[in-house]
Design a protein around this motif. Structure first.
Motif, PDB file in Angstrom:
ATOM      1  N   HIS A  33       0.794  -1.235   0.000  1.00 50.62           N
ATOM      2  CA  HIS A  33       0.000   0.000   0.000  1.00 50.62           C
ATOM      3  C   HIS A  33       0.826   1.285   0.000  1.00 50.62           C
ATOM      4  O   HIS A  33       0.245   2.372   0.027  1.00 50.62           O
ATOM      5  N   GLY A  34       2.139   1.184  -0.013  1.00 47.98           N
ATOM      6  CA  GLY A  34       2.964   2.385  -0.011  1.00 47.98           C
ATOM      7  C   GLY A  34       3.189   2.914   1.399  1.00 47.98           C
ATOM      8  O   GLY A  34       3.051   2.184   2.379  1.00 47.98           O
ATOM      9  N   TYR A  35       3.549   4.200   1.470  1.00 48.83           N
ATOM     10  CA  TYR A  35       3.986   4.791   2.730  1.00 48.83           C
ATOM     11  C   TYR A  35       3.058   5.929   3.143  1.00 48.83           C
ATOM     12  O   TYR A  35       2.233   6.388   2.374  1.00 48.83           O
ATOM     13  N   GLY A  36       3.225   6.367   4.393  1.00 53.31           N
ATOM     14  CA  GLY A  36       2.502   7.540   4.839  1.00 53.31           C
ATOM     15  C   GLY A  36       1.472   7.247   5.913  1.00 53.31           C
ATOM     16  O   GLY A  36       1.375   6.133   6.451  1.00 53.31           O
ATOM     17  N   GLN A  64      -1.837   6.976   5.914  1.00 52.27           N
ATOM     18  CA  GLN A  64      -2.867   5.977   5.677  1.00 52.27           C
ATOM     19  C   GLN A  64      -2.324   4.565   5.853  1.00 52.27           C
ATOM     20  O   GLN A  64      -3.042   3.673   6.351  1.00 52.27           O
ATOM     21  N   GLY A  73       6.192   8.375  -1.111  1.00 57.21           N
ATOM     22  CA  GLY A  73       5.064   8.395  -0.197  1.00 57.21           C
ATOM     23  C   GLY A  73       3.760   8.636  -0.923  1.00 57.21           C
ATOM     24  O   GLY A  73       3.700   8.638  -2.160  1.00 57.21           O
ATOM     25  N   ASP A  74       2.716   8.844  -0.153  1.00 51.44           N
ATOM     26  CA  ASP A  74       1.415   9.166  -0.718  1.00 51.44           C
ATOM     27  C   ASP A  74       1.482  10.544  -1.367  1.00 51.44           C
ATOM     28  O   ASP A  74       1.872  11.522  -0.723  1.00 51.44           O
ATOM     29  N   ASP A  97      -0.664  12.926  -2.264  1.00 47.39           N
ATOM     30  CA  ASP A  97      -1.389  14.032  -1.632  1.00 47.39           C
ATOM     31  C   ASP A  97      -0.717  14.448  -0.326  1.00 47.39           C
ATOM     32  O   ASP A  97      -0.598  15.650  -0.032  1.00 47.39           O
ATOM     33  N   GLU A  98      -0.307  13.478   0.456  1.00 46.38           N
ATOM     34  CA  GLU A  98       0.326  13.777   1.738  1.00 46.38           C
ATOM     35  C   GLU A  98       1.666  14.479   1.540  1.00 46.38           C
ATOM     36  O   GLU A  98       1.984  15.454   2.233  1.00 46.38           O
ATOM     37  N   GLN A  99       2.441  14.014   0.578  1.00 51.09           N
ATOM     38  CA  GLN A  99       3.737  14.631   0.336  1.00 51.09           C
ATOM     39  C   GLN A  99       3.586  16.045  -0.206  1.00 51.09           C
ATOM     40  O   GLN A  99       4.340  16.945   0.173  1.00 51.09           O
ATOM     41  N   ARG A 121       6.362   6.199  -5.602  1.00 51.20           N
ATOM     42  CA  ARG A 121       5.831   5.196  -4.671  1.00 51.20           C
ATOM     43  C   ARG A 121       6.955   4.510  -3.907  1.00 51.20           C
ATOM     44  O   ARG A 121       6.815   4.180  -2.740  1.00 51.20           O
TER      45      ARG A 121
END
Length: 230
Positions: free
Chosen positions: A59-62, A64, A127-128, A130-132, A152
């Motif tokens: 699911h990647g990082y961040g 969520q 990372g995500d 939107d978050e980054q 990603r």
């Protein structure tokens, strides 16, 4: 001795601003909240680390990913999905991670300003998206970089693609970051130079062994020290 006319590529989280220390505070609060009749906090953390490692791949990082991992940890330990009340408690524990503020690492703003007069600056962060982007906007540093890429994962192929996309010569490029796993080792395998600036709060899953004999890896004690070399 300063090197002139270089391309400096910067990591973001835990290189330009503090990041993992916030995640660690959330995890500490979660472990206090979670409790367990037989496992201590070190054992609970080992379970959570295992879950995060798998979720990062899927699911990647961040933030969520962390929220998912905390809920998965509850499910694994209690042998049932997290209840609505438990899910709400987890979201409250992690609320600090969605704050619009970022804490720049000391010396970052003035060092980037100075380096930008002598070198080409780019940012490569994972990372995500939107978050980054939110953190980049909150940092007010975007104008310092000719290009910013959010990916990603940062592996060997990421760096080769990045070099090709920006028509960069690897030998004149320096990847600057705190993570051996994501910043230093794959950049070196792609032919770039690297600058390792350790952060005491680097995520355990980002650790890795660097070759002490690799003369193309510069090790610095602080971000400000970049001005002594570039």
């Amino acid at each position: 001795m300063r090197r002139n006319g270089q391309v400096l590529v910067f990591d973001a989280d835990d290189t330009l601003w503090e990041n993992n220390v916030l995640f660690e505070r959330v995890i500490a609060d979660f472990l206090d909240w979670l409790e367990h009749p037989t496992l201590d906090k070190y054992q609970l953390r080992a379970v959570l680390d295992d879950i995060q490692k798998a979720n990062a791949v899927a699911h990647g990082y961040g933030t969520q990913m962390l929220l998912r991992s905390l809920a998965d940890c509850v499910e694994r330990l209690r042998h049932r999905p997290a209840t609505a009340d438990e899910s709400d408690a987890i979201r409250r524990l992690a609320a600090v991670l969605t704050d619009q503020q970022v804490e720049l690492i000391p010396g970052v703003a003035e060092t980037l300003a100075a380096l930008g007069d002598r070198h080409e600056l780019l940012m490569l962060t994972k990372g995500d998206p939107d978050e980054q982007r939110r953190k980049i906007d909150a940092s007010r540093l975007a104008h310092r970089f000719r290009a910013i890429e959010i990916v990603r994962e940062k592996d060997d192929e990421t760096y080769r693609t990045f070099l090709k996309a920006h028509a960069l010569t690897p030998a004149a490029c320096w990847m600057i970051g705190n993570s051996p796993k994501s910043d230093i080792l794959p950049a070196r395998r792609a032919g770039m130079n690297a600058v390792f600036i350790p952060n005491d709060h680097t995520w355990a899953l980002e650790h890795g062994e660097l070759d002490p004999g690799d003369e193309r890896v510069l090790r610095l004690r602080s971000f400000r020290k970049l001005q002594d070399h570039f």
